[in-house]
Design a protein around this motif. Structure first.
Motif, PDB file in Angstrom:
ATOM      1  N   ALA A   1       0.909  10.317  -6.919  1.00 38.71           N
ATOM      2  CA  ALA A   1       0.552  10.529  -8.332  1.00 38.71           C
ATOM      3  C   ALA A   1       0.847   9.274  -9.159  1.00 38.71           C
ATOM      4  N   GLU A   2       1.980   8.628  -8.876  1.00 41.49           N
ATOM      5  CA  GLU A   2       2.345   7.422  -9.628  1.00 41.49           C
ATOM      6  C   GLU A   2       1.377   6.284  -9.317  1.00 41.49           C
ATOM      7  N   ALA A   3       1.000   6.145  -8.047  1.00 44.19           N
ATOM      8  CA  ALA A   3       0.051   5.094  -7.659  1.00 44.19           C
ATOM      9  C   ALA A   3      -1.306   5.327  -8.311  1.00 44.19           C
TER      10      ALA A   3
ATOM     11  N   VAL B   1      11.704  -6.988  -7.370  1.00 44.80           N
ATOM     12  CA  VAL B   1      12.237  -6.513  -6.093  1.00 44.80           C
ATOM     13  C   VAL B   1      12.819  -5.116  -6.254  1.00 44.80           C
ATOM     14  N   THR B   2      13.535  -4.897  -7.347  1.00 43.93           N
ATOM     15  CA  THR B   2      14.103  -3.576  -7.607  1.00 43.93           C
ATOM     16  C   THR B   2      12.999  -2.535  -7.738  1.00 43.93           C
ATOM     17  N   GLU B   3      11.933  -2.874  -8.459  1.00 45.44           N
ATOM     18  CA  GLU B   3      10.824  -1.934  -8.614  1.00 45.44           C
ATOM     19  C   GLU B   3      10.177  -1.616  -7.270  1.00 45.44           C
ATOM     20  N   GLN B   4       9.989  -2.629  -6.432  1.00 44.28           N
ATOM     21  CA  GLN B   4       9.407  -2.395  -5.112  1.00 44.28           C
ATOM     22  C   GLN B   4      10.304  -1.488  -4.266  1.00 44.28           C
ATOM     23  N   GLN B   5      11.608  -1.711  -4.329  1.00 44.53           N
ATOM     24  CA  GLN B   5      12.532  -0.868  -3.571  1.00 44.53           C
ATOM     25  C   GLN B   5      12.478   0.575  -4.053  1.00 44.53           C
ATOM     26  N   ARG B   6      12.406   0.762  -5.345  1.00 44.76           N
ATOM     27  CA  ARG B   6      12.332   2.122  -5.889  1.00 44.76           C
ATOM     28  C   ARG B   6      11.031   2.808  -5.506  1.00 44.76           C
ATOM     29  N   ARG B   7       9.948   2.059  -5.482  1.00 44.60           N
ATOM     30  CA  ARG B   7       8.671   2.643  -5.069  1.00 44.60           C
ATOM     31  C   ARG B   7       8.702   3.041  -3.597  1.00 44.60           C
ATOM     32  N   GLU B   8       9.322   2.207  -2.765  1.00 40.19           N
ATOM     33  CA  GLU B   8       9.448   2.546  -1.344  1.00 40.19           C
ATOM     34  C   GLU B   8      10.294   3.808  -1.164  1.00 40.19           C
ATOM     35  N   LEU B   9      11.392   3.895  -1.902  1.00 43.44           N
ATOM     36  CA  LEU B   9      12.247   5.075  -1.834  1.00 43.44           C
ATOM     37  C   LEU B   9      11.491   6.318  -2.296  1.00 43.44           C
ATOM     38  N   LEU B  10      10.746   6.192  -3.365  1.00 43.31           N
ATOM     39  CA  LEU B  10       9.943   7.305  -3.869  1.00 43.31           C
ATOM     40  C   LEU B  10       8.897   7.730  -2.832  1.00 43.31           C
ATOM     41  N   ALA B  11       8.267   6.754  -2.179  1.00 43.59           N
ATOM     42  CA  ALA B  11       7.258   7.070  -1.169  1.00 43.59           C
ATOM     43  C   ALA B  11       7.873   7.805   0.020  1.00 43.59           C
ATOM     44  N   GLU B  12       9.096   7.445   0.384  1.00 45.49           N
ATOM     45  CA  GLU B  12       9.763   8.097   1.516  1.00 45.49           C
ATOM     46  C   GLU B  12      10.214   9.512   1.176  1.00 45.49           C
ATOM     47  N   LYS B  13      10.831   9.661   0.021  1.00 43.83           N
ATOM     48  CA  LYS B  13      11.445  10.951  -0.321  1.00 43.83           C
ATOM     49  C   LYS B  13      10.473  11.934  -0.958  1.00 43.83           C
ATOM     50  N   HIS B  14       9.544  11.429  -1.753  1.00 49.03           N
ATOM     51  CA  HIS B  14       8.619  12.297  -2.491  1.00 49.03           C
ATOM     52  C   HIS B  14       7.201  11.718  -2.416  1.00 49.03           C
ATOM     53  N   PRO B  15       6.519  11.920  -1.292  1.00 49.97           N
ATOM     54  CA  PRO B  15       5.182  11.313  -1.132  1.00 49.97           C
ATOM     55  C   PRO B  15       4.175  11.780  -2.178  1.00 49.97           C
ATOM     56  N   ALA B  16       4.265  13.020  -2.609  1.00 50.41           N
ATOM     57  CA  ALA B  16       3.311  13.518  -3.615  1.00 50.41           C
ATOM     58  C   ALA B  16       3.516  12.801  -4.949  1.00 50.41           C
ATOM     59  N   PHE B  17       4.773  12.621  -5.350  1.00 43.88           N
ATOM     60  CA  PHE B  17       5.057  11.906  -6.597  1.00 43.88           C
ATOM     61  C   PHE B  17       4.610  10.451  -6.489  1.00 43.88           C
ATOM     62  N   HIS B  18       4.834   9.864  -5.319  1.00 44.48           N
ATOM     63  CA  HIS B  18       4.423   8.475  -5.111  1.00 44.48           C
ATOM     64  C   HIS B  18       2.906   8.345  -5.249  1.00 44.48           C
TER      65      HIS B  18
ATOM     66  N   ALA C   1      -1.841   6.966 -11.103  1.00 44.52           N
ATOM     67  CA  ALA C   1      -1.682   6.708 -12.543  1.00 44.52           C
ATOM     68  C   ALA C   1      -1.708   5.215 -12.834  1.00 44.52           C
ATOM     69  N   ARG C   2      -1.063   4.396 -11.979  1.00 42.05           N
ATOM     70  CA  ARG C   2      -1.094   2.944 -12.176  1.00 42.05           C
ATOM     71  C   ARG C   2      -2.511   2.402 -12.049  1.00 42.05           C
ATOM     72  N   LYS C   3      -3.270   2.916 -11.082  1.00 37.16           N
ATOM     73  CA  LYS C   3      -4.655   2.462 -10.913  1.00 37.16           C
ATOM     74  C   LYS C   3      -5.502   2.827 -12.129  1.00 37.16           C
ATOM     75  N   LEU C   4      -5.328   4.050 -12.626  1.00 42.83           N
ATOM     76  CA  LEU C   4      -6.091   4.482 -13.801  1.00 42.83           C
ATOM     77  C   LEU C   4      -5.709   3.665 -15.034  1.00 42.83           C
ATOM     78  N   ALA C   5      -4.419   3.386 -15.182  1.00 37.00           N
ATOM     79  CA  ALA C   5      -3.970   2.587 -16.332  1.00 37.00           C
ATOM     80  C   ALA C   5      -4.536   1.169 -16.253  1.00 37.00           C
ATOM     81  N   ALA C   6      -4.554   0.583 -15.063  1.00 30.97           N
ATOM     82  CA  ALA C   6      -5.106  -0.771 -14.905  1.00 30.97           C
ATOM     83  C   ALA C   6      -6.601  -0.785 -15.202  1.00 30.97           C
ATOM     84  N   ALA C   7      -7.310   0.246 -14.745  1.00 38.21           N
ATOM     85  CA  ALA C   7      -8.754   0.320 -15.013  1.00 38.21           C
ATOM     86  C   ALA C   7      -9.025   0.481 -16.503  1.00 38.21           C
ATOM     87  N   ALA C   8      -8.224   1.306 -17.169  1.00 36.52           N
ATOM     88  CA  ALA C   8      -8.393   1.498 -18.613  1.00 36.52           C
ATOM     89  C   ALA C   8      -8.112   0.206 -19.360  1.00 36.52           C
ATOM     90  N   LYS C   9      -7.099  -0.533 -18.922  1.00 40.41           N
ATOM     91  CA  LYS C   9      -6.775  -1.798 -19.579  1.00 40.41           C
ATOM     92  C   LYS C   9      -7.907  -2.806 -19.396  1.00 40.41           C
TER      93      LYS C   9
END
Length: 98
Positions: free
Chosen positions: A64-66, A45-62, A68-76
């Motif tokens: 990029a992070e999304a 829940v904490t991680e989801q809240q932080r991601r929502e906050l990141l998406a609101e305040k810094h959409p470009a960083f959000h 990166a997560r997709k690329l990491a999952a594909a590599a795994k």
């Protein structure tokens, strides 16, 4: 007759106490596991809240992070798909000795 009944009752009491102890151990283990899972829920829940906050305040960083997560999952997934092939390859090259 009374002695046999007394011994039977004592045997039943011992068996019941043993079973009660085992059940108590099972309950204690389940309580510990439930507490662990509640901790995981809090982290998720904490991680989801932080991601929502990141998406609101810094959409470009959000974004990029999304990405990166997709690329990491594909590599795994690729790594996991290749792992069985690596394990099986040496076994196929071994020749049996007679």
């Amino acid at each position: 007759m009374r002695e046999a009944t007394s011994q039977r009752a004592q045997t039943m009491d011992v068996r019941d106490q043993t079973e009660l102890g085992q059940l108590n151990g099972t309950v204690q283990a389940a309580m510990k596991e439930a507490a662990t899972w509640r901790g995981h829920v809090v982290l998720a829940v904490t991680e989801q809240q932080r991601r929502e906050l990141l998406a609101e305040k810094h959409p470009a960083f959000h974004q990029a992070e999304a990405t990166a997560r997709k690329l990491a999952a594909a590599a795994k997934q690729r790594q996991q798909a290749q792992a069985p092939a690596r394990v099986e390859a040496p076994a196929a090259t071994v020749t049996p000795q007679q």
